[in-house]
Design a protein around this motif. Structure first.
Motif, PDB file in Angstrom:
ATOM      1  N   GLN A   1       1.058   4.210  -2.880  1.00  0.00           N
ATOM      2  CA  GLN A   1       0.803   5.607  -2.541  1.00  0.00           C
ATOM      3  C   GLN A   1       1.996   6.493  -2.935  1.00  0.00           C
ATOM      4  O   GLN A   1       1.813   7.593  -3.486  1.00  0.00           O
TER       5      GLN A   1
ATOM      6  N   MET B   1       2.043   7.016  -6.687  1.00  0.00           N
ATOM      7  CA  MET B   1       1.013   7.953  -7.121  1.00  0.00           C
ATOM      8  C   MET B   1       1.444   9.393  -6.825  1.00  0.00           C
ATOM      9  O   MET B   1       1.263  10.298  -7.649  1.00  0.00           O
ATOM     10  N   ILE B   2       2.054   9.584  -5.657  1.00  0.00           N
ATOM     11  CA  ILE B   2       2.536  10.923  -5.320  1.00  0.00           C
ATOM     12  C   ILE B   2       3.666  11.341  -6.269  1.00  0.00           C
ATOM     13  O   ILE B   2       3.711  12.473  -6.766  1.00  0.00           O
TER      14      ILE B   2
ATOM     15  N   HIS C   1       0.826  -1.209   0.000  1.00  0.00           N
ATOM     16  CA  HIS C   1       0.000   0.000   0.000  1.00  0.00           C
ATOM     17  C   HIS C   1       0.859   1.257   0.000  1.00  0.00           C
ATOM     18  O   HIS C   1       0.580   2.237  -0.692  1.00  0.00           O
TER      19      HIS C   1
END
Length: 517
Positions: free
Chosen positions: A44, A47-48, A40
């Motif tokens: 994340q 994506m950032i 996870h």
């Protein structure tokens, strides 16, 4: 483009990892429900990273042109000068070329660094049969552009190619015995007449040679453009900057095929300051122009030490040469042949004809009788007064008479230069008095009929003459002044130069050359 490629690669990698996770979780429902904290976190973070990478690339795409502009603005700009760059800054540039290659000529090579020395060297190396050729000199003005370009204005390219073809035809007819005529180049083409000679020139042969000539010219212009742009880095530019290139094209006979010339070229920057034309459009020869003229020169008439017709006849001249010299010069004064560079040297003797301060030597001849025969029977008393003034060693001569007539010697007695051609065109178009059939005479000078005198050439265009002298002759141990300009205004000369300059610029061939330095 490179940033966009990297961004697309990153997106493909991101999507591949997502697909891998989804596929693995679909295969195992347990893993789908219990993705580890590490997985996870990785998703994340990616994506950032994707979001900020897109933001960074967007910022670069906006700021890159501004940064590049600022970077190049901090360097010396390729903007032209408000005033002319000193031509001696480019005096080290000199190059020669043929159809296959181009060579830079070092300034230390005094033999070939000038076009004249270059042609004399070829004549000495290859002999009078294959080393002497027809040649022409073109004025090429380079204006430096902000985009690392040079806009070249080639003056009278068609005129020069036609005269070059005609001169080569005259030369080979004289050297190899062909019976063709030299043809006419004023009508825009070459008129050939086949005869009994084995060397027959055709228009197709000259077309091929002209194409080769244009290729050689392009090579030399590209090389000159590099020098102009490289030189510009040393200066701050604020206005228009023009360099004048002296481009010489030489056609010599080929030993394998005499009717087809070997094409060679030579280029060097002229040591002159370009003039700025005025905007005058008046038809009156008496209206003063604001054109900046070159410094007026003193001219010397080419007469022998002993004032006899026989002595005059043996001086080097372009018209009516004897047979031995004809085979080196050409059978017509209208032919521009390279051996004239060597043959005229006796008339450049600094102890007689060209002492310090003399800028040109004027060729003269005795007038013709009503029957058209050139006679040499005048007495010494009126020997000087009866002389006709023809042309300079490297220029055409014009005399402005007080009645407004502009007079110059006719074609057939002189080499018709391009500047001469432009001036006659301009004067005829303005319906002004121009006499190109009768040479000016010293008798007219003595009678006070002259107003102004100037000489013309392809490179310097128009140069005023302030004084005409006669070298020491007979009992006279010092030169004598025959004529002096009544004032230093040169109003007619200014107007003629301005009009001729504008006409020459309008008719010039424009060629853009890009330099990558």
């Amino acid at each position: 483009k490179m940033s966009l490629t990297l961004y697309n690669t990153y997106c493909c990698l991101y999507q591949s990892i997502i697909v891998l996770f989804v596929h693995s979780s679909s295969a195992n429902s347990h893993l789908q429900r219990e993705l580890s904290f590490r997985q996870h976190l990785t998703l994340q973070l990616m994506m950032i990273a994707r979001h900020y990478t897109a933001l960074l690339l967007s910022t670069i795409s906006v700021t890159a042109p501004i940064l590049c502009q600022a970077f190049y603005s901090s360097r010396p700009q390729h903007q032209p000068f408000k005033t002319a760059l000193r031509n001696d800054d480019l005096s080290s540039f000199c190059a020669e070329a043929d159809i296959q290659q181009i060579n830079q000529i070092p300034q230390s090579d005094s033999t070939s660094s000038s076009a004249r020395g270059w042609m004399e060297h070829i004549e000495q190396r290859d002999g009078p049969k294959y080393g002497v050729g027809a040649y022409t000199v073109l004025r090429c003005d380079a204006t430096l552009q902000p985009e690392m370009n040079c806009e070249w204005k080639i003056w009278g390219e068609k005129f020069h190619m036609d005269r070059l073809s005609s001169s080569f035809q005259t030369l080979t007819t004289n050297l190899f015995g062909a019976t063709e005529s030299a043809g006419s180049f004023y009508g825009g083409g070459i008129t050939s007449m086949s005869g009994m000679g084995s060397s027959v020139h055709t228009e197709s042969m000259f077309t091929d040679s002209i194409e080769e000539t244009q290729h050689v010219m392009t090579m030399l212009l590209e090389q000159a453009t590099k020098s102009v742009c490289a030189n510009a880095y040393n200066f701050q530019h604020e206005g228009s900057l023009t360099h004048t290139l002296m481009l010489t094209i030489l056609w010599t006979p080929s030993s394998s095929q005499q009717s087809t010339p070997l094409v060679r070229g030579h280029a060097a920057f002229a040591a002159i300051a370009p003039s700025q034309p005025s905007t005058t459009t008046t038809n009156s020869i008496d209206n003063e122009s604001h054109l900046s003229l070159p410094t007026p020169i003193t001219a010397c008439v080419a007469i022998p030490n002993q004032l006899t017709p026989e002595s005059l006849s043996i001086l080097p001249r372009r018209h009516g040469m004897n047979l031995n010299l004809q085979r080196q010069v050409g059978s017509s004064a209208s032919a521009k042949v390279s051996s004239w560079c060597r043959i005229r040297r006796p008339l450049e003797d600094p102890n007689r004809y060209k002492p310090p301060g003399v800028g040109e030597v004027i060729l003269v001849r005795k007038p013709e009788t009503e029957r058209g025969t050139n006679i040499m029977t005048y007495s010494n008393d009126n020997f000087i007064d009866t002389l006709e003034l023809l042309e300079g060693l490297i220029s055409n001569l014009f005399v402005v008479y007080k009645d407004g007539t502009v007079r110059t010697a006719p074609v057939g007695l002189v080499l018709p230069g391009y500047a001469r051609h432009l001036i006659i065109q301009e004067l005829n178009e303005r319906e002004m008095k121009v006499d190109s059939s009768n040479p000016p005479t010293i008798q007219d000078m003595r009678d006070g009929l002259w107003s102004e005198v100037f000489v013309t050439s392809a490179i310097r265009l128009v140069v005023p003459v302030e004084r005409i002298i006669m070298p020491a002759t007979g009992a006279n141990v010092n030169p004598l002044i025959l004529w002096e300009a009544p004032n230093d205004e040169y109003r007619a000369t200014r107007m003629i130069q301005s009009a001729m300059y504008q006409r020459g610029c309008r008719q010039a061939t424009v060629k853009n050359v890009v330099s990558y330095i």
